[in-house]
Design a protein around this motif. Structure first.
Motif, PDB file in Angstrom:
ATOM      1  N   ASN A  50      -5.876  -5.153   1.335  1.00  0.00           N
ATOM      2  CA  ASN A  50      -6.774  -4.054   2.585  1.00  0.00           C
ATOM      3  C   ASN A  50      -7.797  -4.022   1.522  1.00  0.00           C
ATOM      4  OD1 ASN A  50      -7.468  -1.157   1.165  1.00  0.00           O
ATOM      5  ND2 ASN A  50      -6.458  -0.963   2.964  1.00  0.00           N
TER       6      ASN A  50
ATOM      7  N   LEU B 198      -5.423   5.576  -0.360  1.00  0.00           N
ATOM      8  CA  LEU B 198      -4.680   4.628   0.900  1.00  0.00           C
ATOM      9  C   LEU B 198      -3.639   5.549   2.038  1.00  0.00           C
ATOM     10  CD1 LEU B 198      -2.466   3.367  -2.026  1.00  0.00           C
ATOM     11  CD2 LEU B 198      -4.142   1.548  -0.810  1.00  0.00           C
ATOM     12  N   GLU B 199      -3.037   6.818   1.976  1.00  0.00           N
ATOM     13  CA  GLU B 199      -2.948   7.192   2.770  1.00  0.00           C
ATOM     14  C   GLU B 199      -3.515   7.928   4.061  1.00  0.00           C
ATOM     15  OE1 GLU B 199      -0.558  11.065   0.859  1.00  0.00           O
ATOM     16  OE2 GLU B 199       1.141   8.822   0.793  1.00  0.00           O
TER      17      GLU B 199
ATOM     18  N   MET C 154       0.698  -0.969   0.155  1.00  0.00           N
ATOM     19  CA  MET C 154      -0.242  -0.107  -0.083  1.00  0.00           C
ATOM     20  C   MET C 154       0.701   1.212   0.208  1.00  0.00           C
ATOM     21  SD  MET C 154      -3.026  -0.845   2.539  1.00  0.00           S
ATOM     22  CE  MET C 154      -3.625   0.408   2.673  1.00  0.00           C
ATOM     23  N   ALA C 155       1.807   1.111   0.683  1.00  0.00           N
ATOM     24  CA  ALA C 155       3.136   2.281   0.873  1.00  0.00           C
ATOM     25  C   ALA C 155       3.741   3.069  -0.058  1.00  0.00           C
ATOM     26  CB  ALA C 155       3.955   2.107   1.754  1.00  0.00           C
TER      27      ALA C 155
ATOM     28  N   ARG D 208       0.579   0.215   6.277  1.00  0.00           N
ATOM     29  CA  ARG D 208       0.436   0.096   4.913  1.00  0.00           C
ATOM     30  C   ARG D 208       2.330  -0.190   4.364  1.00  0.00           C
ATOM     31  NH1 ARG D 208      -1.529   5.965   6.577  1.00  0.00           N
ATOM     32  NH2 ARG D 208       0.873   6.790   6.186  1.00  0.00           N
TER      33      ARG D 208
END
Ligand code: SF4
Length: 254
Positions: free
Chosen positions: A38, A21-22, A1-2, A30
């Motif tokens: 997710n 996402l953030e 995700m990051a 993340r």
């Protein structure tokens, strides 16, 4: 995700995905979490997590403690007699807005499922949450090419500003050319049993010129079909305001 959130192409072309996402989880999570994981995550309904409570999702046929219990954070759209739990993912709301598709690989080969069909509404079988078949895994989430320029963004409203799930959220993407909205992609989170696409809002926008009045008028349709529960009537109005604010942020106010 990051990695996905920080990717220059995602940041440039689909800020709505980076932002969703953030605004999810924590930096540590993340760094560990995947996109597939997710969108597959299970609800944060407290009764689902409490093994002493009745829960059709955890134990089919046992009942739903949330229906008559404390249901402030539960869904107002897409609910059934069997389950009123929200889907917790933020990224899934952006994927729903952008009409993504999910690539799957399993014993019978590869297939692609539209995002709108991947996460399932509870109906009478809330224990079935995704359209995955036995032995399948997610290999990719694909975003179709949308007309350019495309302005987009994600707004998440929650009880505290970090490490919290959405009470409401809005993913908005607008293609504005010659001062006219040519394409509008809008979805809401925190209110539905699945990420909730808002076609009535999109229809209000297409062919119109951006204005404060237009944002307000379109957002009025955001909670169409909502069935609030005892403790979450506030969500319908909060959703309309969330969508209006995010339309104004993404589309401007001239
Ligand atoms: S809302 Fe769904 S997840 Fe929550 S208790 Fe009811 S059946 Fe279980």
């Amino acid at each position: 995700m990051a990695e996905a959130a920080a990717h220059p192409s995602v940041r440039l072309s689909y800020p709505v995905i980076s932002q969703a996402l953030e605004l999810s989880a924590s930096p540590q999570l993340r760094n560990m979490a995947t996109i597939g994981g997710n969108i597959m995550q299970r609800t944060r309904c407290t009764y689902f997590r409490d093994v002493s409570a009745a829960c059709n999702k955890r134990e089919p046929g046992s009942g739903c403690a949330a229906r008559e219990g404390f249901n402030r954070t539960h869904a107002i759209l897409g609910t059934s007699e069997s389950c009123v739990a929200t889907h917790p993912s933020d990224a899934a709301v952006a994927f729903a807005a952008l009409e993504a598709s999910v690539h799957l690989l399993g014993p019978d080969g590869a297939r692609t499922v539209p995002f709108a069909d991947f996460l399932l509404r509870p109906g009478s079988t809330p224990n079935r949450e995704q359209a995955l078949r036995k032995g399948e895994l997610i290999t990719a989430v694909e975003i179709p090419a949308h007309p350019r320029p495309l302005k987009s963004g994600y707004l998440k409203v929650r009880d505290r500003q970090s490490y919290e799930f959405a009470l409401t959220s809005a993913a908005v993407a607008l293609h504005i050319r010659g001062g006219v909205i040519r394409a509008a992609k809008v979805a809401a989170g925190g209110v539905g049993t699945v990420p909730w696409k808002l076609p009535a809002v999109e229809r209000q926008l297409i062919g119109e010129r951006p204005s404060k009045a237009l944002w307000a008028e379109a957002a009025e349709r955001a909670a169409d079909g909502a069935h609030p529960l005892r403790h979450n009537h506030f969500k319908a109005e909060l959703l309309r305001r969330t969508v209006e604010r995010q339309l104004r942020t993404v589309g401007g106010t001239k």
